[in-house]
Design an enzyme around this catalytic site. Structure first.
Site, short mmCIF file in Angstrom:
data_model
loop_
_atom_site.label_atom_id
_atom_site.label_comp_id
_atom_site.label_asym_id
_atom_site.label_seq_id
_atom_site.Cartn_x
_atom_site.Cartn_y
_atom_site.Cartn_z
N VAL A 54 29.01 23.39 31.71
CA VAL A 54 28.27 24.28 32.61
C VAL A 54 29.27 24.88 33.60
O VAL A 54 29.71 24.21 34.53
CB VAL A 54 27.15 23.53 33.38
CG1 VAL A 54 26.40 24.49 34.30
CG2 VAL A 54 26.18 22.87 32.40
N PRO A 55 29.65 26.13 33.41
CA PRO A 55 30.65 26.76 34.28
C PRO A 55 30.05 27.16 35.64
O PRO A 55 29.99 28.33 36.00
CB PRO A 55 31.11 27.97 33.48
CG PRO A 55 29.90 28.35 32.68
CD PRO A 55 29.23 27.04 32.33
N CYS A 56 29.62 26.15 36.39
CA CYS A 56 28.93 26.39 37.66
C CYS A 56 29.82 27.09 38.69
O CYS A 56 29.31 27.67 39.63
CB CYS A 56 28.37 25.10 38.22
SG CYS A 56 29.59 23.81 38.45
N HIS A 57 31.13 27.06 38.48
CA HIS A 57 32.03 27.76 39.41
C HIS A 57 31.82 29.27 39.36
O HIS A 57 32.23 29.98 40.27
CB HIS A 57 33.49 27.42 39.10
CG HIS A 57 33.95 27.87 37.76
ND1 HIS A 57 33.59 27.21 36.59
CD2 HIS A 57 34.72 28.92 37.38
CE1 HIS A 57 34.14 27.84 35.56
NE2 HIS A 57 34.82 28.88 36.01
#
Length: 106
Positions: A54-57
């Site tokens: 999950v590339p939450c950045h």
């Protein structure tokens, strides 16, 4: 219900391509929950992160500010991850939203 909402958030965030960002509100609107931007933030804070797929950045405030409580190392780590993908920043430290905002196909 929170788990379902969080999983729906993660599904959308996984679609944000490298080099692009989305806002918390944008994710909420895509989910059909326009008043739940804060809950998107809760979901990102609870996500498994990049290592968990999950590339939450890539999720930032609508004005391009980074999350002060970025769960995976603070705003410095978030900025480093975004810069490594080619995301550019304005002189005041915000993401250049005019250039790097993800235009999701709804």
């Amino acid at each position: 219900m929170a788990d379902s909402f969080f999983e729906r958030c993660y599904s959308i965030v996984r679609q944000i391509p490298a080099g692009r960002v989305a806002s918390y509100g944008q994710i909420a609107r895509i989910l059909g929950e326009p008043r739940r931007a804060r809950y998107v933030g809760f979901a990102m804070h609870s996500s498994p992160g990049v290592m968990g797929g999950v590339p939450c950045h890539r999720v930032v405030f609508k004005d391009g500010r980074l999350a002060p409580g970025f769960a995976f190392g603070g705003p410095g780590a978030q900025r480093s991850l975004l810069e490594s993908e080619g995301v550019g920043f304005l002189p005041d430290g915000r993401v250049d939203m005019n250039r790097y905002l993800w235009e999701a196909a709804l």
